[in-house]
Design a protein around this motif. Structure first.
Motif, PDB file in Angstrom:
ATOM      1  N   UNK A  10       0.853  -1.108   0.003  1.00 55.92           N
ATOM      2  CA  UNK A  10      -0.100   0.092   0.047  1.00 55.92           C
ATOM      3  C   UNK A  10       0.794   1.229  -0.188  1.00 55.92           C
ATOM      4  N   UNK A  11       1.866   1.264   0.771  1.00 59.61           N
ATOM      5  CA  UNK A  11       2.765   2.580   0.661  1.00 59.61           C
ATOM      6  C   UNK A  11       3.213   2.678  -0.473  1.00 59.61           C
ATOM      7  N   UNK A  12       3.813   1.571  -1.415  1.00 65.32           N
ATOM      8  CA  UNK A  12       4.371   1.738  -2.508  1.00 65.32           C
ATOM      9  C   UNK A  12       3.452   2.338  -3.587  1.00 65.32           C
ATOM     10  N   UNK A  13       1.980   1.907  -3.381  1.00 64.84           N
ATOM     11  CA  UNK A  13       1.109   2.267  -4.262  1.00 64.84           C
ATOM     12  C   UNK A  13       0.791   3.718  -4.039  1.00 64.84           C
ATOM     13  N   UNK A  14       0.971   4.241  -2.757  1.00 64.05           N
ATOM     14  CA  UNK A  14       0.341   5.383  -2.364  1.00 64.05           C
ATOM     15  C   UNK A  14       1.531   6.263  -3.085  1.00 64.05           C
ATOM     16  N   UNK A  15       2.896   6.222  -2.882  1.00 68.20           N
ATOM     17  CA  UNK A  15       4.011   6.999  -3.372  1.00 68.20           C
ATOM     18  C   UNK A  15       3.878   7.069  -4.900  1.00 68.20           C
ATOM     19  N   UNK A  16       3.561   5.956  -5.691  1.00 65.14           N
ATOM     20  CA  UNK A  16       3.405   6.017  -7.085  1.00 65.14           C
ATOM     21  C   UNK A  16       2.113   6.767  -7.496  1.00 65.14           C
ATOM     22  N   UNK A  17       1.151   6.435  -6.840  1.00 68.83           N
ATOM     23  CA  UNK A  17      -0.064   7.286  -7.249  1.00 68.83           C
ATOM     24  C   UNK A  17       0.098   8.838  -7.266  1.00 68.83           C
ATOM     25  N   UNK A  18       0.727   9.272  -6.067  1.00 68.19           N
ATOM     26  CA  UNK A  18       0.841  10.483  -5.579  1.00 68.19           C
ATOM     27  C   UNK A  18       1.702  11.298  -6.898  1.00 68.19           C
ATOM     28  N   UNK A  19       2.725  10.546  -7.061  1.00 65.86           N
ATOM     29  CA  UNK A  19       3.625  11.123  -8.155  1.00 65.86           C
ATOM     30  C   UNK A  19       2.990  11.110  -9.688  1.00 65.86           C
ATOM     31  N   UNK A  20       2.215  10.061  -9.761  1.00 62.79           N
ATOM     32  CA  UNK A  20       1.395  10.027 -10.980  1.00 62.79           C
ATOM     33  C   UNK A  20       0.359  11.184 -11.236  1.00 62.79           C
ATOM     34  N   UNK A  21      -0.307  11.407  -9.982  1.00 63.30           N
ATOM     35  CA  UNK A  21      -1.271  12.490 -10.230  1.00 63.30           C
ATOM     36  C   UNK A  21      -0.436  14.007 -10.203  1.00 63.30           C
ATOM     37  N   UNK A  22       0.492  14.126  -9.533  1.00 58.58           N
ATOM     38  CA  UNK A  22       1.459  15.519  -9.476  1.00 58.58           C
ATOM     39  C   UNK A  22       1.859  15.490 -11.162  1.00 58.58           C
ATOM     40  N   UNK A  70      16.129  14.642  -9.948  1.00 56.22           N
ATOM     41  CA  UNK A  70      14.803  14.512  -9.899  1.00 56.22           C
ATOM     42  C   UNK A  70      14.364  13.097  -9.802  1.00 56.22           C
ATOM     43  N   UNK A  71      13.083  12.927  -9.186  1.00 57.77           N
ATOM     44  CA  UNK A  71      12.471  11.541  -9.331  1.00 57.77           C
ATOM     45  C   UNK A  71      11.339  11.556 -10.217  1.00 57.77           C
ATOM     46  N   UNK A  72      11.491  10.604 -11.080  1.00 54.36           N
ATOM     47  CA  UNK A  72      10.433  10.401 -12.044  1.00 54.36           C
ATOM     48  C   UNK A  72       9.576   9.126 -11.739  1.00 54.36           C
ATOM     49  N   UNK A  73       8.524   9.066 -12.181  1.00 56.22           N
ATOM     50  CA  UNK A  73       7.533   7.786 -12.477  1.00 56.22           C
ATOM     51  C   UNK A  73       7.715   7.303 -13.662  1.00 56.22           C
ATOM     52  N   UNK A  74       8.124   5.993 -13.682  1.00 56.34           N
ATOM     53  CA  UNK A  74       8.308   5.247 -14.960  1.00 56.34           C
ATOM     54  C   UNK A  74       7.107   5.016 -15.668  1.00 56.34           C
ATOM     55  N   UNK A  75       6.913   4.204 -16.745  1.00 59.87           N
ATOM     56  CA  UNK A  75       5.488   3.655 -17.367  1.00 59.87           C
ATOM     57  C   UNK A  75       5.245   2.346 -16.517  1.00 59.87           C
ATOM     58  N   UNK A  94      -7.507  10.926  -2.196  1.00 61.88           N
ATOM     59  CA  UNK A  94      -8.166  12.461  -2.655  1.00 61.88           C
ATOM     60  C   UNK A  94      -7.497  13.324  -1.780  1.00 61.88           C
ATOM     61  N   UNK A  95      -7.526  12.878  -0.337  1.00 54.53           N
ATOM     62  CA  UNK A  95      -6.869  14.274   0.513  1.00 54.53           C
ATOM     63  C   UNK A  95      -5.475  14.360   0.491  1.00 54.53           C
ATOM     64  N   UNK A  96      -4.727  13.426   0.030  1.00 53.02           N
ATOM     65  CA  UNK A  96      -3.276  13.408  -0.243  1.00 53.02           C
ATOM     66  C   UNK A  96      -2.945  13.860  -1.381  1.00 53.02           C
ATOM     67  N   UNK A  97      -3.790  13.743  -2.331  1.00 54.14           N
ATOM     68  CA  UNK A  97      -3.301  14.306  -3.687  1.00 54.14           C
ATOM     69  C   UNK A  97      -3.659  15.913  -3.786  1.00 54.14           C
ATOM     70  N   UNK A  98      -4.841  16.364  -2.968  1.00 56.72           N
ATOM     71  CA  UNK A  98      -5.134  17.601  -2.787  1.00 56.72           C
ATOM     72  C   UNK A  98      -4.001  18.357  -1.937  1.00 56.72           C
ATOM     73  N   UNK A  99      -3.628  17.557  -1.061  1.00 54.01           N
ATOM     74  CA  UNK A  99      -2.550  18.369  -0.008  1.00 54.01           C
ATOM     75  C   UNK A  99      -1.268  18.428  -0.970  1.00 54.01           C
ATOM     76  N   UNK A 100      -0.813  17.449  -1.851  1.00 54.64           N
ATOM     77  CA  UNK A 100       0.415  17.480  -2.536  1.00 54.64           C
ATOM     78  C   UNK A 100       0.242  18.549  -3.748  1.00 54.64           C
ATOM     79  N   UNK A 101      -0.651  18.949  -4.225  1.00 57.23           N
ATOM     80  CA  UNK A 101      -0.920  19.837  -5.107  1.00 57.23           C
ATOM     81  C   UNK A 101      -0.838  21.138  -4.640  1.00 57.23           C
ATOM     82  N   UNK A 102      -1.446  21.362  -3.478  1.00 55.40           N
ATOM     83  CA  UNK A 102      -1.225  22.505  -2.635  1.00 55.40           C
ATOM     84  C   UNK A 102       0.401  23.049  -2.265  1.00 55.40           C
TER      85      UNK A 102
END
Length: 195
Positions: A10-22, A70-75, A94-102
């Motif tokens: 879950x932690x891995x997915x969380x990190x990947x998801x945030x980077x993909x949404x940013x 810099x860190x990039x997400x791969x395909x 949703x909460x984490x993405x909103x905080x990240x973008x802010x």
């Protein structure tokens, strides 16, 4: 306290998801900050899983045009995030993405927070808070408080969450109460015991 992700996957997915949404490369410190700011994961878990994600080539560390890492997400990482995101509560994502973008918006606009405490006499203290940018002062406020302890607690909170406080003041003054209501309701829901 927020819900805490403890499963390594879950932690891995969380990190990947945030980077993909940013959807932009980030320096390591910024990536760390957007991942841990809401306390869904802690620094130690972030570090462990970050390096594992690099090892499995879900993330890559590259040089940008200025020569900084810099860190990039791969395909592979993007596909994993999209496929596996349903294993984490949507409210957390949703909460984490909103905080990240802010947080990133605050940094990319070149805004920097400043705060200090000064003695006002008669046992009172003044908390000075400001947010400055290249165009001038974006926010400035002073509070007269009854004790040094209260002033220093607020100083610490402003230093740790200046971007959230700045955006909260904008929301209050513009009448957008949903910004704060959403944040508070998510925090209260996260604090409730779960069966």
């Amino acid at each position: 306290m927020a819900l805490r992700l403890t499963e390594k996957s879950d932690i891995k997915i969380f990190i990947l998801y945030l980077l993909s949404r940013v959807d932009r490369p980030l320096d390591f410190v910024t990536l760390h900050d957007i991942c841990v700011q809401d306390e869904f994961i802690n620094t130690f878990d972030f570090m462990d899983e970050f390096y594992e994600l690099c090892d499995i080539k879900a993330l890559s560390v590259e040089k940008n045009d200025e020569g900084d890492d810099v860190v990039r997400i791969t395909r592979k990482g993007r596909e994993t995030a999209q496929t596996m995101k349903d294993s984490i509560l949507p409210e957390i994502l949703d909460h984490a993405v909103r905080s990240a973008l802010q947080l990133i918006s605050f940094q990319t606009r070149g805004l920097s927070p400043h705060a200090s405490v000064e003695e006002a006499g008669n046992g009172k203290y003044i908390l000075n808070c400001s947010v400055d940018g290249k165009d001038g002062v974006y926010m400035e406020t002073k509070l007269l408080l009854d004790s040094r302890k209260q002033a220093e607690r607020m100083l610490l909170n402003f230093n740790e969450r200046s971007e959230f406080i700045y955006r909260g003041m904008l929301a209050l003054l513009s009448g957008d109460m949903n910004y704060l209501a959403d944040s508070w309701s998510e925090d209260f829901a996260a604090d409730e015991p779960h069966n």
